[in-house]
Design an enzyme around this catalytic site. Structure first.
Site, PDB file in Angstrom:
ATOM      1  N   ASN D  52       0.801  -1.197  -0.069  1.00 55.22           N
ATOM      2  CA  ASN D  52      -0.382  -0.215  -0.647  1.00 55.22           C
ATOM      3  C   ASN D  52       1.237   1.425   0.291  1.00 55.22           C
ATOM      4  OD1 ASN D  52       0.267  -0.705   2.580  1.00 55.22           O
ATOM      5  ND2 ASN D  52      -0.887   0.342   3.924  1.00 55.22           N
ATOM      6  N   ILE D  53       0.851   1.684  -1.002  1.00 56.48           N
ATOM      7  CA  ILE D  53       1.115   3.346  -0.946  1.00 56.48           C
ATOM      8  C   ILE D  53       0.483   4.528  -0.675  1.00 56.48           C
ATOM      9  CG2 ILE D  53       2.378   4.926  -2.159  1.00 56.48           C
ATOM     10  CD1 ILE D  53       3.864   1.775  -2.468  1.00 56.48           C
ATOM     11  N   GLU D  54      -0.091   5.263   0.413  1.00 55.49           N
ATOM     12  CA  GLU D  54      -0.983   6.304   1.044  1.00 55.49           C
ATOM     13  C   GLU D  54       0.180   7.462  -0.007  1.00 55.49           C
ATOM     14  OE1 GLU D  54      -2.274   4.047   5.211  1.00 55.49           O
ATOM     15  OE2 GLU D  54      -1.221   5.327   5.429  1.00 55.49           O
ATOM     16  N   ASN D  55      -1.430   8.143   0.944  1.00 55.40           N
ATOM     17  CA  ASN D  55      -1.048   9.374   0.416  1.00 55.40           C
ATOM     18  C   ASN D  55      -1.872  10.852   1.260  1.00 55.40           C
ATOM     19  OD1 ASN D  55      -2.366  12.221  -1.974  1.00 55.40           O
ATOM     20  ND2 ASN D  55      -0.236  11.368  -2.892  1.00 55.40           N
ATOM     21  N   SER D  57      -3.755  13.611   0.475  1.00 55.28           N
ATOM     22  CA  SER D  57      -4.738  13.002   0.662  1.00 55.28           C
ATOM     23  C   SER D  57      -6.127  12.721   0.618  1.00 55.28           C
ATOM     24  CB  SER D  57      -4.747  13.652  -1.437  1.00 55.28           C
ATOM     25  OG  SER D  57      -5.045  13.132  -1.703  1.00 55.28           O
ATOM     26  N   TYR D  58      -4.845  11.536   1.502  1.00 52.99           N
ATOM     27  CA  TYR D  58      -6.188  10.355   1.592  1.00 52.99           C
ATOM     28  C   TYR D  58      -7.021   9.776   0.320  1.00 52.99           C
ATOM     29  CZ  TYR D  58      -4.663   9.725   6.614  1.00 52.99           C
ATOM     30  OH  TYR D  58      -4.588  10.299   8.116  1.00 52.99           O
ATOM     31  N   GLU D  65      -2.864  -4.490  -3.039  1.00 49.77           N
ATOM     32  CA  GLU D  65      -3.610  -5.168  -4.089  1.00 49.77           C
ATOM     33  C   GLU D  65      -3.597  -4.451  -5.185  1.00 49.77           C
ATOM     34  OE1 GLU D  65      -4.871  -4.192  -1.381  1.00 49.77           O
ATOM     35  OE2 GLU D  65      -6.641  -5.991  -0.885  1.00 49.77           O
ATOM     36  N   CYS D  96     -10.181  -4.028  -0.469  1.00 50.98           N
ATOM     37  CA  CYS D  96     -11.361  -3.610   0.724  1.00 50.98           C
ATOM     38  C   CYS D  96     -11.657  -3.242  -0.737  1.00 50.98           C
ATOM     39  CB  CYS D  96     -10.696  -1.804   0.213  1.00 50.98           C
ATOM     40  SG  CYS D  96     -10.184  -1.515  -1.137  1.00 50.98           S
ATOM     41  N   CYS D  99     -10.635  -2.456  -4.141  1.00 44.21           N
ATOM     42  CA  CYS D  99      -9.662  -3.639  -4.442  1.00 44.21           C
ATOM     43  C   CYS D  99     -10.054  -4.802  -5.470  1.00 44.21           C
ATOM     44  CB  CYS D  99      -8.399  -3.801  -3.627  1.00 44.21           C
ATOM     45  SG  CYS D  99      -7.613  -2.426  -2.760  1.00 44.21           S
TER      46      CYS D  99
HETATM   47 ZN    ZN Z   1      -7.570  -2.016  -1.372  1.00 39.18          ZN
END
Ligand code: ZN
Ligand code: ZN
Ligand code: ZN
Ligand code: ZN
Lengths: 157, 157, 157, 157
Positions: D52-55, D57-58, D65, D96, D99
């Site tokens: 997972n690559i978060e940001n 800005s959410y 995935e 989620c 995905c």
């Molecule tokens: Zn997901």
């Protein structure tokens, strides 16, 4: 001579800023604890409020600005005069890139975007006439933007 | 005197542009029919390619630039020297706002972003040394940006 | 004996379906030409309408269901009794995964989700009492879901 | 008699689970502190890892995935045999909705999706042959799904 087609009446400006600060109250910022409020002024004088609505998936989060836009458009409003944004931090916060792209879809390049500091009311009460508001536009925030017209361009070989 | 910390070696620049054009071949642009390729040059000289991967939900679409970033970061690369983008249209196309926000997360403000016209190779073959490439940066594409540091700011009352 | 805590009054059900079909009129489906309408019934009897609002970036698109949710939540409504969705195709269409995740954030597992065929009114006029409506729930549409509570789980070593 | 077209060789299964756990190491989970790893097994036996690559800005966050899928597809792989997912929490975590929608775009309804508990290795070492892995499929995780074929349906009046 260039005519500013977006001069906002001072009363509308005040109403818009007030609505933006109120809008923040309904933020659902469960994960970031970073509440944001936004409000759109339509060409007919209506004001549509938005707040950030977060999601456990993070990626499903929708910002305050985009909330305001989908509310407005889904009620038949696609003609806007100004947008304003506020958060809980003292400095004026600017829209994220996703929101800038949605603004780009519906607004004129020069439409005023007002960035409101969280302590706007206090600043005004203390005699700062501007209240610390920063005024910008999508021309400034998303230069050389990708937009609907690009999807219509002819594809090469 | 300001020193450009991002001077790209001409060989790397050529490799990057070539990779960007190749990357486009694997676009999954089933809905827009608008293929985009992107490539990242890392500080260690590696090149990571991306293409746009669309989704029937539209909102689930991930652009070429973001594909390149998540590929790179998920392989342990977070240090970049340049990004390049190309589509199938003759004019150089600029990243959307969502991609600009992801670039903002991982890149220096002045890192070169090369916008490549679809007919780059033809232009070069015809003697246009620049190939029509437009060079920009996230400082230019996402001014006054929202970023990670804002989430750490103290919230007001 | 199991008690259905979500029995909807027939009048509310009719109002909800009518609002869902009306909501579709304001869809901004410029790229997909696939209009969708949605409506939420709140526990206080209010109805909040949504439509899909697309974006040139594709990824910036927000579906009808999510539009309805962010409208409701940003107005202070977080307590829902039913959701309904309709498109322009004859068969009843089901929410995309992104929307299911947003429903998951705000709704009970067994809350009714009504999938309305585009020709609902015609079916009813022709004597089909159900109008072809398919009733489901987030328990059925997003089994074994990821949700807010998972983010609170202790992380391992 | 139904033939399971997705029987995974035990060696491939082991390789896939090992890759999934490794993939997590490169998660960029700066905001959620919830690292996720994923891995795809292609029909040619290749394994593609995602994290997972978060940001900031959410909303710009991309899950593990989806990272694995865009990596694979942008390299020309669109034919998959299995997907596996792991996080840092003891219980097996499920994808989620966003995905699930991307899985839906590229995978067969019955393709195995392995949900791996964070303490898989420990469980196996302690004699639990299954390691606590939960096996599911997109048919189970996204029933009655919206997909590419729906966009091709004729629109009503
Ligand atoms: Zn997901
Ligand atoms: Zn935003
Ligand atoms: Zn983009
Ligand atoms: Zn949706």
């Amino acid at each position: 001579m260039s005519v500013n087609t977006f001069s906002i009446h001072p009363d509308d400006r005040s109403r818009l800023i007030k609505a933006t600060i109120e809008a923040k109250e309904f933020a659902y910022a469960r994960y970031s604890n970073f509440r944001v409020g936004a409000a759109l002024l339509t060409t007919t004088g209506d004001i549509i409020k938005g707040a950030n609505i977060e999601n456990a998936s993070y990626g499903g989060t929708i910002c305050a600005e985009r909330t305001a836009f989908v509310k407005a458009v889904s009620e038949g409003n696609r003609s806007f005069t100004a947008l304003a944004v506020v958060s809980d931090v003292a400095s004026a916060i600017s829209p994220c890139g996703m929101c800038r792209q949605v603004i780009r879809e519906f607004c004129a390049q020069s439409m005023p975007i007002l960035l409101i500091p969280a302590d706007y009311d206090k600043r005004v009460a203390e005699g700062d006439v501007t209240g610390g508001v920063k005024e910008t536009s999508i021309a400034e925030l998303l230069p050389d933007s990708f937009g609907p017209e690009h999807l219509d361009l002819p594809r090469g070989d």
